[in-house]
Design an enzyme around this catalytic site. Structure first.
Site, short mmCIF file in Angstrom:
data_model
loop_
_atom_site.label_atom_id
_atom_site.label_comp_id
_atom_site.label_asym_id
_atom_site.label_seq_id
_atom_site.Cartn_x
_atom_site.Cartn_y
_atom_site.Cartn_z
N ASN A 13 0.88 -1.17 -0.04
CA ASN A 13 0.05 0.07 0.10
C ASN A 13 0.87 1.27 -0.06
OD1 ASN A 13 -1.76 1.90 0.61
ND2 ASN A 13 -2.46 1.34 2.63
N LYS A 15 0.19 4.18 -0.19
CA LYS A 15 -0.46 5.44 0.46
C LYS A 15 -0.19 6.78 -0.48
CE LYS A 15 -0.33 3.29 4.93
NZ LYS A 15 -0.27 3.39 6.26
N HIS A 105 -9.49 1.09 4.88
CA HIS A 105 -8.27 1.54 5.56
C HIS A 105 -8.45 2.31 6.76
CE1 HIS A 105 -4.07 2.17 6.50
NE2 HIS A 105 -3.63 1.54 6.04
N GLU A 107 -6.90 4.56 7.95
CA GLU A 107 -6.75 5.91 7.64
C GLU A 107 -7.96 6.79 7.10
OE1 GLU A 107 -2.75 5.52 5.42
OE2 GLU A 107 -1.65 5.02 7.61
N GLU A 175 -4.97 -5.06 10.48
CA GLU A 175 -4.25 -4.06 10.56
C GLU A 175 -4.52 -3.37 11.79
OE1 GLU A 175 -2.26 -2.68 6.72
OE2 GLU A 175 -3.98 -1.41 6.86
N GLY A 181 2.78 2.35 11.05
CA GLY A 181 3.60 2.98 11.17
C GLY A 181 4.59 3.39 12.31
N SER A 221 3.63 -2.29 10.42
CA SER A 221 5.03 -2.30 10.56
C SER A 221 5.66 -3.63 10.31
CB SER A 221 5.32 -2.09 12.08
OG SER A 221 5.02 -0.81 12.44
P1 13P Z 1 3.21 0.06 7.84
O1 13P Z 1 3.68 -0.81 7.20
O2 13P Z 1 3.95 1.54 7.25
O3 13P Z 1 3.22 0.20 9.28
O4 13P Z 1 1.89 0.52 7.23
C1 13P Z 1 0.76 -0.57 7.12
C2 13P Z 1 -0.21 0.12 6.63
O5 13P Z 1 -1.09 0.80 6.88
C3 13P Z 1 -0.57 -0.77 5.09
O6 13P Z 1 -2.07 -0.41 4.77
#
Ligand code: 13P
Length: 263
Positions: A13, A15, A105, A107, A175, A181, A221
């Site tokens: 992803n 982003k 997601h 976010e 997740e 992150g 992560s």
């Molecule tokens: P990270 O791998 O940066 O922690 O992000 C995970 C994520 O949100 C994937 O959709």
């Protein structure tokens, strides 16, 4: 490790990173890196989720070079077409050969206030157009403290599957919000516990056959250093990778987890 019949899926992803020009160079290098390492896409599927503005370039490159990479959008509208400024319909994503689309997601749930019902409608829209929804669920640190590890992801998945016809191919990504992150991934045991609970939801809603065929990914992560231990868990069938999917060496190493599963 994923049960027989479930091909592990490593998904990146991106982003809001990499514009369309950067995406072309990145995908070329990623494909070379995996080819160099003799990656067998039949044993581990690889999918990337670039920003919408990159998708046409990525599609053209993948098709021209006959690459085995799958791709899709990071979100989709629940609507078919019309006066929805800024939205992208599932039909448009399908027209660009998207196999998957990320839906729900954290976010988007947090920053864009997406509700469970909206997510269920997006999932239905993707399925209507033959795109496999990659449904994200996960609890915050506060949820974890208040409700324990599985309650929130289970409730989110139950809601997301409300409009899914039986015998439909979906992918689920667990997740935990606290792991995204943060550099602090869930332990393999934590990931397995929730993945098992999510598989039970799929079994209840869509039947045991679909449940045993559905890939459940872990995200938060994920790195080359922790993928192998996560993938040893029987209900973890892959990973949804954020930050590390933007680093070609790191992402290729995650994709090739089978090579270091014994480490
Ligand atoms: P990270 O791998 O940066 O922690 O992000 C995970 C994520 O949100 C994937 O959709």
């Amino acid at each position: 490790m994923a049960a027989v019949g479930r091909v592990p899926l490593i998904a990146g992803n991106w982003k809001m990173n990499l514009d369309h020009l950067q995406s072309i160079a990145f995908v070329q290098k990623l494909a070379w890196s995996l080819k160099d390492a003799h990656h067998d896409y039949a044993t581990t599927e690889v999918a990337i989720f670039p920003p919408f503005t990159d998708l046409r370039s990525v599609q053209t490159l993948i098709s021209a070079d006959k690459l085995d990479l799958a791709f899709g959008g990071q979100d989709v509208s629940a609507e078919e077409s019309g006066a929805f400024t800024g939205e992208i319909s599932a039909r448009f994503l399908k027209a660009l050969d998207s196999s998957y689309v990320i839906i729900g997601h954290s976010e988007r749930r947090t920053l864009h206030h997406e509700t469970d019902d909206e997510i269920a409608r997006k999932v239905a829209a993707a399925i209507t157009h033959g795109i496999v929804p990659l449904i994200c669920v996960g609890e915050t640190a506060a949820d974890l403290e208040e409700f324990g590890p599985s309650a929130v992801p289970v409730a989110q998945l139950t809601a997301a599957l409300a409009r899914v016809p039986k015998a439909t191919d979906v992918v689920v990504a667990y997740e935990p919000v606290w792991a995204i992150g943060s550099g602090l991934a869930a332990t393999p045991e934590q990931a397995e516990q929730v993945a098992m609970a999510l598989r039970a939801v799929i079994s209840d809603v869509l039947g045991a056959g679909v449940a045993s065929a559905t890939r459940i990914l872990y995200g938060g992560s994920v790195k080359a250093a922790n993928i192998a231990s996560l993938m040893r868990e029987p209900n973890v069938d892959g990973a949804l990778v954020g930050g590390a999917s933007l680093d070609i060496a790191e992402f290729s190493s995650i994709v090739r987890f089978l090579k270091h599963v014994g480490t």
